[in-house]
Design an enzyme around this catalytic site. Structure first.
Site, short mmCIF file in Angstrom:
data_model
loop_
_atom_site.label_atom_id
_atom_site.label_comp_id
_atom_site.label_asym_id
_atom_site.label_seq_id
_atom_site.Cartn_x
_atom_site.Cartn_y
_atom_site.Cartn_z
N GLU A 87 1.44 -0.24 -5.16
CA GLU A 87 0.30 0.65 -5.40
C GLU A 87 0.87 1.99 -5.84
OE1 GLU A 87 -3.53 2.94 -3.43
OE2 GLU A 87 -1.78 2.45 -2.22
N ASP A 134 0.82 -1.20 0.00
CA ASP A 134 0.00 0.00 0.00
C ASP A 134 0.86 1.27 0.00
OD1 ASP A 134 -2.76 1.03 0.24
OD2 ASP A 134 -2.06 1.81 2.17
#
EC number: 3.2.1.1
Length: 1279
Positions: free
Chosen positions: A658, A629
């Protein structure tokens, strides 16, 4: 625009005459007049439709299908009756014979009729072009384009500015809607336009603008010029390219070109490995540039470098020149480059286009955009199971409730907020944005509502996922957390109890692996939850959290105290201002420098990064990789250590970044090996959406197929090949609006839930999925997309999977296209080529040929063509396949009833239904393996010829010969299917450079790659040189006393015999100090050589052609002698300096003048450090007579070389031919009119990037806190 008026009576006469003339001919336009007419040639249109005309198919002796000769090489035939709907093949036979194979010579043309139709066929004998009325619509005779302007009288084409009298009528002899007219244009300046027809009613001027300004044309010398008019775009241009000589302080921007997608300009395509050489080239108008340089920025080393480029030659037509540089890099990095081009006082810059997408660039007056080049670790790779996988993303709470016993395992969400549990699986997610609106039943709290989905639910549905074709599952976070999204981790060591147990996790992993499914976990290592054991803001955990201990007055007591920055007032750094997400501290620029955090996540034996890949010492019970993330908000070295750690458990395990933009820097090979490809998603949406739309993540604006291709190619170009084939190509995610809702359907919105809206949205989703499943990368399905789930922005994009209420027809479609992907390796790892990108249709090709995929792995030969059509009407496209596959390759469309297609005549015509697509897969067992590339290719230069030879290639039945004027591209095929291993090229001009490459072809037509280039310079043999002038001895040295003209002659039979200079002959006068004269002692003390300069070899100056002496050509040159006694000779070459023939060497004495006094030494100042330049200044010298000039010398560690000379009034010089990081030494030499010379002191300097101080002044409101953060990328900045 200037127009002359004429009487109506005259115009009527012209019109009547034109009508009489045109009535005798068909509707096709007249052609330019050619040297010879071809009316005697009989042209037959023959094919498999002749039986419908009362004939037999493929009858070359037919009298029914003889084409009418229109004139000037043009033939026409219209079927007397309608042909029935269907697909046909045809070609043209000449003189009732198949000699030469007919036209076209290779293969047949295809005719596809959707309805019964009359068909007109056209054939141009001069260009050997053939077409028919299904592909081409000509401009009618009364609207034929014609030249009008001051050029008319100059070429005898009527009165100036009178379209009614213009006979400069343009024709389309290639049937491509580009009309042309060729004329001999005298030297002069002209203005012109193009009118359609013989009136001004429709006319086009500069830039193709209707009623636009006149087009200017300046012709330097009489020339044959072809004028072009594009009937589609109305652009008007010529092929005129005046020869440039010398510096004119001007650069022709329109002729500059660098195209990163063209292998001639950048080779190899795309990202390169460390140590691999990339060749970069730029095109300019021939003889336009004085110099070309490349400037590039190294994103890792933070250095800028400028390097000179080399002129390598010119185009075969002589219109353009090419400059080249070869680069390689010894470390992974991202390079940004542009070109600096000079001609006298003019400097131009050539960089990327405005969108910075690569491909064709743009010339500007100032530095604008850089091209991007990725350099990655040569050992970088991804697991084969990633390449071409079908991935499925699952938001666990919303997928399936497999264990109701854990539904109420927790009662509290964040802090003391209660959990809101939905007893109805079909509820919509609670959206607190709707609080206070009619019908709202939620509690107004964000992210605290749950539906009961869990790990067992996923395990229970593995068979469903396997049946869908899924081979990789990506799970949103599953670790203990107070929220439903779980991006606020409370305990990395535990599975959230509402999702299950560690045993449930291990069983899911084991069961998935047993079905051939790999699983990716979601790791959130930028921040934690404030309601976690690590921060413990609410005191819910027995362990001492950082915030808990801060409140007690000593944050350091907590084992997690050094993870966070907590201010004295209790505020703390949090992710994007959300106080529920305290950020992990970045110590000295990296989270890895927080030792306890680094040990916990990375370094310890059971660190989190490693533990969940192998929780019980059984790799089968662990996950297979990580999606990470907000990776770009964590220091990169944290991720490199993370990579090292997981490689000890599962080498090359996925690390998926990401990153919503260009992830090139993440994919250099030291950490991430894949990325969530949001760029792919946005590009597909922009192509299909049809209108501007903001989906909550950004604005989408419609684009056509060409722009879609440019964007997708930009990604392909930037990412390392293993990463590109492993990118997570998503259409939606937990952070985006549902793809169906983006396309206009939302089941919960009365304004968007009509059957028509659903039908249209699903059509667009199918189009997107066809391309996604046919494209390299991991094709990612967001859970529920395949079942018809819609949803708006977060949290509505996390609805439950509609078990029992699925859109089964849509599911079947997904199963079909995913099975096509999974059953055809070519769609996983075949190479990629854009085949068609026009308007509403986009088509790509995939290949495994020569038994190898894009990575060199062995697989059976196979090919695919994937195309989508976004228009509301059926589309028929014809794809040029000459560079893709051989003729005869057969395909079946696995989406549309196994319809068959075959490549014929170097093309394939495909029918694509409206709002649909095709997935063509080549039939099994077809041979797509070419013979070996020819080796040992040798070119032997001769007089008026080049002899080629090569070794026999296994499997070859013939060879194709290609020729160019520069290495590496611009090839023209000059011979096909040569059966032997030798070839004589006699269509050459002596004195020019020719580059050859050879390919091998087998009996099916499979063609190998071209061989390595070989170069030849055909030339006349030089038979004799001589009659060199003897210079008189005792020549007094002086700037005003050059030698007398020195002459020499050359004879080359066939070249110098005729009147005038023999073409391509080069003559040069060489001179050097020969020593051993009585004046050496004087020269040693006064006219001394510059110390450290090597003057032992000849220096060469160009000689000029004087005239003819019998059968010889005579040349001359003269010298300004600056020191000592000289030896000299003249040399000649008529093969561009590849070999020289020299005269005998003569010599003469140079004696000093009366001036033996040397100038005073100039004082060279120490220059400051600058980037890519050195600025020199010095004090003036003095002399008893005066200073003549200053010479600048440079050394980079070896001998000194003169790099410039400036006049006696100039005391500075800027050297831009330097490389940052290289040490240079300089000195300046002062010379007087008698070439008495004195050196300055030596200075040493190393150019480099220089940091500068920048102050940002920001005006903020009065209530702004004392500190303001500046966001952005500032590499190596010191604050």
């Amino acid at each position: 625009m200037y127009k002359k008026l004429f009487t109506k009576k005259f115009i009527s006469f012209v019109m009547s005459l034109l009508l009489v003339l045109t009535a005798a001919f068909s509707s096709m336009p007249f052609h330019n007049v050619y040297a010879a007419d071809n009316a005697s040639v009989v042209a037959n249109i023959v094919g498999d439709f002749q039986d419908q005309l009362g004939d037999s198919n493929w009858n070359i002796d037919s009298n029914i299908t003889i084409m009418q000769y229109v004139g000037n090489g043009l033939y026409e035939f219209t079927t007397p009756t309608q042909l029935k709907a269907g697909s046909y093949q045809y070609k043209v036979a000449l003189n009732h014979s198949w000699n030469g194979g007919g036209v076209p010579s290779q293969g047949n043309l295809t005719l596809n009729l959707t309805n019964d139709s009359y068909v007109t066929f056209w054939f141009d004998y001069n260009t050997q072009s053939v077409t028919d009325s299904t592909k081409y619509t000509p401009i009618s005779n009364d609207k034929l384009p014609r030249l009008v302007g001051t050029i008319q009288s100059a070429i005898g084409a009527g009165k100036d500015w009178d379209p009614g009298t213009s006979t400069a009528i343009m024709i389309d002899d290639n049937f491509d809607n580009v009309y042309s007219y060729t004329a001999h244009i005298p030297k002069g300046d002209y203005q012109y336009k193009v009118t359609l027809g013989n009136t001004w009613a429709e006319n086009y001027g500069a830039n193709g603008v209707q009623d636009g300004s006149n087009i200017q044309l300046s012709v330097a010398n009489d020339a044959d010029i072809t004028f072009f008019y594009d009937a589609n775009t109305h652009n008007i241009w010529t092929n005129y390219s005046p020869t440039l000589t010398g510096l004119d302080n001007n650069i022709y921007y329109d002729d500059l070109k660098h195209d990163t997608h063209d292998p001639f300009f950048r080779n190899p395509f795309g990202a390169i490995k460390v140590g691999q050489t990339v060749t970069l080239r730029i095109q300019a108008k021939n003889h336009d540039l004085e110099s070309a340089r490349i400037s590039y920025w190294d994103d890792i080393n933070k250095t800028r470098t400028e390097l000179p480029m080399t002129r390598i030659g010119e185009s075969p037509d002589g219109n353009y020149e090419y400059w080249e540089i070869k680069l390689s890099f010894d470390h992974p990095t991202r390079i940004w480059y542009y070109f600096i081009l000079k001609d006298g006082t003019k400097t131009a810059y050539y960089g990327d286009n405005d969108d910075q997408l690569g491909g064709l660039g743009k010339a500007t007056d100032t530095v604008n955009k850089d091209f991007e080049l990725t350099v990655y670790d040569k050992n970088f790779d991804t697991n084969d199971w990633m390449k071409g996988a079908v991935m499925y993303q699952i938001f666990p709470d919303r997928f399936y409730n497999g264990d109701t016993s854990n539904d109420h395992a927790k009662t509290l969400s964040r802090g003391n907020d209660p959990i809101e549990f939905h007893n109805d699986w079909n509820d919509l997610p609670d959206n607190p944005n709707n609080a206070g609106t009619p019908g709202y039943t939620g509690d107004g709290i964000w992210s605290n509502d749950f539906f009961g989905g869990d790990l067992k639910g996923i395990d229970d549905k593995l068979d469903y996922l396997k049946g869908l074709g899924v081979s990789v599952i990506y799970l949103n976070p599953i670790f203990e957390s107070p929220s439903n999204h779980k991006y606020d981790t409370a305990d990395y060591t535990k599975i959230d109890e509402m999702f299950g147990t560690t045993q449930d996790f291990e069983k899911l992993m084991s069961d998935a692996h047993a079905k051939g499914i790999n699983i990716i976990l979601d790791g959130v290592f930028n921040h934690t939850s404030d309601d976690s054991i690590y921060f413990n803001r609410y005191g819910k955990y027995p362990d001492l959290g950082a915030y808990q201990d801060w409140k007690d007055g000593n944050q350091s007591l907590s084992p997690y105290g050094d993870w966070y920055t907590i201010n004295s007032d209790g505020t703390y750094e949090c992710w994007w201002g959300y106080d529920s997400l305290p950020v992990i501290k970045s110590l000295n620029g990296s989270e890895y420098n927080v030792t306890s955090w680094a040990n916990f996540i990375i370094n310890d034996k059971n660190a989190i990064s490693k533990y969940w890949l192998n929780p019980d010492e059984n790799l089968n019970d662990g996950a297979d990789g990580w999606r990470l993330d907000v990776e770009n908000e964590v220091a990169h070295d944290f991720w490199t250590h993370f990579r090292d750690a997981i490689n000890t458990v599962k080498p090359e395990a996925p690390m998926i970044a990401e990153n919503w933009g260009d992830a090139s820097l993440d994919l250099l090979g030291d950490s991430f090996n894949s990325v969530m490809n949001y760029q792919f998603r946005n590009d597909i949406i922009d192509f299909l959406i049809g209108q501007s739309f903001d989906d909550g993540n950004g604005q989408h604006n419609p684009i056509d197929a060409a722009k879609l291709d440019q964007r997708l190619m930009s990604i392909y170009e930037r990412y390392p090949l293993p990463a590109f084939y492993s990118t997570m190509n998503l259409l939606g995610s937990h952070d985006t609006m549902s793809i169906l809702t983006v396309f206009g359907y939302n089941s919960a919105d009365p304004n968007e839930n009509s059957d028509a809206a659903k039908r249209l949205a699903e059509q667009k989703l199918k189009l997107a999925t066809i391309l996604q499943m046919g494209y390299p990368g991991m094709a990612d399905i967001y859970y529920g997309d395949e079942a018809g789930v819609s949803g708006g922005k977060d949290p509505d994009d996390r609805r439950t999977f509609p078990w029992g209420n699925e859109d089964t027809a849509l599911q079947d479609f997904f199963k079909n296209v995913s099975s096509i992907r999974n059953n055809n390796q070519v769609l996983k790892t075949g190479d990629l080529e854009t085949l068609y990108a026009q308007n509403d249709v986009y088509a790509i090709g995939r290949r495994i040929i020569n038994g190898k995929d894009a990575f060199g792995n062995s697989y059976p030969d196979s090919a695919a063509i994937v195309a989508i059509n976004r228009s509301n009407s059926d589309q028929q496209i014809t794809i040029d396949t000459t560079k893709f596959l051989r003729d005869g390759v057969a395909f079946k469309d696995l989406i549309n009833g196994d319809k068959s297609y075959t490549i014929n005549g170097g093309q394939i015509t495909i029918n694509i239904p409206a709002m649909s697509g095709v997935m063509l897969i080549s039939d099994d067992g077809q041979d797509l393996t070419a013979p070996q590339v020819p080796s040992n290719v040798v070119a032997t230069s001769g007089n008026g010829k080049v002899d080629l030879s090569w070794s026999q290639s296994d499997g070859a039945t013939g060879y194709n010969i290609y020729r160019s004027s520069v290495e590496g591209g611009l090839y023209e095929k000059i011979a096909s299917n040569v059966t032997g291993t030798t070839f004589e090229d006699t269509n050459v001009t002596n004195g020019l450079k020719y580059v050859y490459a050879i390919s091998a072809v087998d009996e099916l037509g499979n063609e190998s790659e071209m061989s390595i280039d070989t170069v030849a310079y055909p030339a006349y043999p030089i038979g004799w040189v001589g009659n060199l002038t003897q210079v008189v001895d005792n020549h007094v040295i002086s700037v005003s006393n050059p030698t007398e003209d020195i002459y020499a002659e050359v004879w080359a039979d066939g070249l110098t015999n005729s009147t005038g200079q023999g073409p391509n002959m080069i003559a040069q006068l060489g001179y050097k100090y020969v020593g051993g004269t009585v004046n050496d002692s004087v020269y040693g003390s006064v006219y001394n050589s510059v110390y450290g300069v090597d003057d032992s070899d000849f220096t060469w100056v160009n000689a000029q052609y004087v005239g003819d002496i019998g059968n010889n050509d005579q040349y001359k040159a003269s010298l300004h002698l600056i020191n000592r006694s000289m030896g000299y000779l003249m040399r000649f070459s008529d093969n561009q300096g590849q070999s020289w023939t020299t005269t005998d060497t003569l010599s003469f004495y140079v004696v000093p003048s009366d001036d033996l006094i040397k100038p005073t030494a100039p004082i060279l100042n120490q220059p400051g450090v600058e980037s890519s330049r050195v600025s020199l200044t010095w004090s003036p010298s003095t002399d008893n007579v005066g200073i003549y000039n200053y010479e600048i010398y440079r050394s980079d560690g070896g001998t000194f070389n003169k790099i410039a000379t400036v006049s006696n009034e100039v005391y500075n010089y800027v050297d831009t031919s330097v490389i940052n990081g290289t040490t240079y030494s300089y000195k300046v030499v002062a010379a007087d009119p008698s070439f008495n010379r004195t050196e300055s002191n030596v200075v040493t300097i190393k150019p480099d990037v220089v940091p500068i101080k920048v102050t940002f002044n920001v005006t903020v409101p009065d209530y702004t806190p004392n500190s303001v953060n500046l966001a952005g990328t500032f590499p190596n900045a010191t604050w």
